[in-house]
Design a protein around this motif. Sequence first.
Motif, PDB file in Angstrom:
ATOM      1  N   GLU A 296      13.767 -11.605  21.397  1.00 59.63           N
ATOM      2  CA  GLU A 296      12.602 -10.841  21.834  1.00 59.63           C
ATOM      3  C   GLU A 296      12.937  -9.860  22.950  1.00 59.63           C
ATOM      4  N   GLU A 297      14.166  -9.928  23.448  1.00 63.45           N
ATOM      5  CA  GLU A 297      14.631  -9.062  24.521  1.00 63.45           C
ATOM      6  C   GLU A 297      13.723  -9.135  25.747  1.00 63.45           C
ATOM      7  N   VAL A 298      13.387 -10.381  26.138  1.00 62.39           N
ATOM      8  CA  VAL A 298      12.443 -10.605  27.228  1.00 62.39           C
ATOM      9  C   VAL A 298      12.944 -11.722  28.144  1.00 62.39           C
ATOM     10  N   LEU A 299      12.643 -11.576  29.425  1.00 60.35           N
ATOM     11  CA  LEU A 299      12.871 -12.660  30.384  1.00 60.35           C
ATOM     12  C   LEU A 299      11.688 -13.613  30.222  1.00 60.35           C
ATOM     13  N   GLU A 300      11.916 -14.645  29.483  1.00 60.43           N
ATOM     14  CA  GLU A 300      10.833 -15.528  29.047  1.00 60.43           C
ATOM     15  C   GLU A 300      10.203 -16.277  30.216  1.00 60.43           C
ATOM     16  N   GLY A 301       8.872 -16.371  30.179  1.00 57.80           N
ATOM     17  CA  GLY A 301       8.148 -17.179  31.159  1.00 57.80           C
ATOM     18  C   GLY A 301       8.470 -18.646  30.945  1.00 57.80           C
ATOM     19  N   GLY A 302       8.303 -19.451  31.965  1.00 55.06           N
ATOM     20  CA  GLY A 302       8.559 -20.877  31.862  1.00 55.06           C
ATOM     21  C   GLY A 302      10.026 -21.246  31.878  1.00 55.06           C
ATOM     22  N   THR A 303      10.910 -20.284  32.155  1.00 50.82           N
ATOM     23  CA  THR A 303      12.348 -20.566  32.159  1.00 50.82           C
ATOM     24  C   THR A 303      12.957 -20.330  33.535  1.00 50.82           C
TER      25      THR A 303
ATOM     26  N   SER B  52      28.979 -12.205  28.483  1.00 51.23           N
ATOM     27  CA  SER B  52      27.794 -12.834  29.072  1.00 51.23           C
ATOM     28  C   SER B  52      27.705 -12.677  30.581  1.00 51.23           C
ATOM     29  N   TYR B  53      28.797 -12.372  31.234  1.00 52.90           N
ATOM     30  CA  TYR B  53      28.778 -12.224  32.692  1.00 52.90           C
ATOM     31  C   TYR B  53      28.724 -10.739  33.027  1.00 52.90           C
ATOM     32  N   GLY B  54      27.701 -10.349  33.792  1.00 55.67           N
ATOM     33  CA  GLY B  54      27.548  -8.941  34.140  1.00 55.67           C
ATOM     34  C   GLY B  54      27.190  -8.082  32.944  1.00 55.67           C
ATOM     35  N   PHE B  55      26.499  -8.657  31.985  1.00 50.79           N
ATOM     36  CA  PHE B  55      26.131  -7.962  30.748  1.00 50.79           C
ATOM     37  C   PHE B  55      25.396  -6.660  31.049  1.00 50.79           C
ATOM     38  N   GLY B  56      25.781  -5.594  30.366  1.00 51.19           N
ATOM     39  CA  GLY B  56      25.116  -4.297  30.508  1.00 51.19           C
ATOM     40  C   GLY B  56      24.080  -4.130  29.406  1.00 51.19           C
ATOM     41  N   PHE B  57      22.835  -4.302  29.745  1.00 52.60           N
ATOM     42  CA  PHE B  57      21.770  -4.212  28.740  1.00 52.60           C
ATOM     43  C   PHE B  57      21.692  -2.803  28.151  1.00 52.60           C
ATOM     44  N   ALA B  58      21.689  -1.778  28.999  1.00 54.05           N
ATOM     45  CA  ALA B  58      21.619  -0.397  28.503  1.00 54.05           C
ATOM     46  C   ALA B  58      22.868  -0.052  27.697  1.00 54.05           C
ATOM     47  N   GLU B  59      24.020  -0.419  28.210  1.00 52.15           N
ATOM     48  CA  GLU B  59      25.292  -0.142  27.539  1.00 52.15           C
ATOM     49  C   GLU B  59      25.333  -0.752  26.140  1.00 52.15           C
ATOM     50  N   ASN B  60      24.693  -1.894  25.978  1.00 52.74           N
ATOM     51  CA  ASN B  60      24.677  -2.584  24.690  1.00 52.74           C
ATOM     52  C   ASN B  60      23.400  -2.325  23.898  1.00 52.74           C
ATOM     53  N   ASP B  61      22.627  -1.327  24.348  1.00 58.79           N
ATOM     54  CA  ASP B  61      21.401  -0.916  23.656  1.00 58.79           C
ATOM     55  C   ASP B  61      20.443  -2.084  23.433  1.00 58.79           C
ATOM     56  N   CYS B  62      20.294  -2.894  24.480  1.00 60.42           N
ATOM     57  CA  CYS B  62      19.390  -4.053  24.419  1.00 60.42           C
ATOM     58  C   CYS B  62      18.176  -3.794  25.297  1.00 60.42           C
ATOM     59  N   GLY B  63      17.010  -4.138  24.790  1.00 59.02           N
ATOM     60  CA  GLY B  63      15.794  -4.042  25.577  1.00 59.02           C
ATOM     61  C   GLY B  63      15.772  -5.120  26.637  1.00 59.02           C
ATOM     62  N   LEU B  64      14.997  -4.871  27.681  1.00 62.30           N
ATOM     63  CA  LEU B  64      14.886  -5.821  28.778  1.00 62.30           C
ATOM     64  C   LEU B  64      13.468  -5.750  29.323  1.00 62.30           C
ATOM     65  N   LEU B  65      12.661  -6.716  28.912  1.00 56.72           N
ATOM     66  CA  LEU B  65      11.269  -6.778  29.345  1.00 56.72           C
ATOM     67  C   LEU B  65      11.045  -7.977  30.241  1.00 56.72           C
TER      68      LEU B  65
END
Length: 188
Positions: free
Chosen positions: A129-136, A76-89
């Motif tokens: 949802e692989e998204v930086l959620e609004g309202g958070t 969870s610390y310094g997580f690599g989104f690309a390395e873990n094949d996770c989307g990031l919107l």
Amino acid sequence: MTITLADLVGYTDRDLDADLARWFPDAGLVDVPEETRPVASFLERLAPADAAALAALDRRVRSGRLPQFLDIFDWSYGFGFAENDCGLLDSDYTTELTDDDVYSVGADGGGNLYCVLTNGQVAVWFHEEEVLEGGTRFDNLDVFLWSFVRYRAVRAGKLARSEVEADFLALGQDGALEPNLGLLSLMK
């Protein structure tokens, strides 16, 4: 007198240790591997106060002496989104971001990550949802950590909600006040 955002500038370096010692003296310690994603290049993208806060947290995380309060683990610390094949919107669900745009500092216990953005804000990345959620969002890492430590202290029965509610309201942070997901609503 309620707290202001200006009061919290420098909280991570100045007051985090004392708050954790007061409310979580018996907590296990954070242990991340040496090869955890470095923070240095991300710090260069932040404003000075935001970089100082993240650098202060990073020193504590890597020291092996930080009490576990934010689900800070090797995943969870310094997580690599690309390395873990996770989307990031971004919260608009269309703007694609990269690992250069965020640095994760911990998790919420349900697989969602708290991420520092290059504008200094902290937002929740929802794994489903692989998204930086609004309202958070929180304006910066100092206010996020101040809020999260108090949230955890209330949840642990070491601090009364009534002792922090006015401050949470005065700070006006979406991540604390959002009716369904905010820290204040989760303190009940």
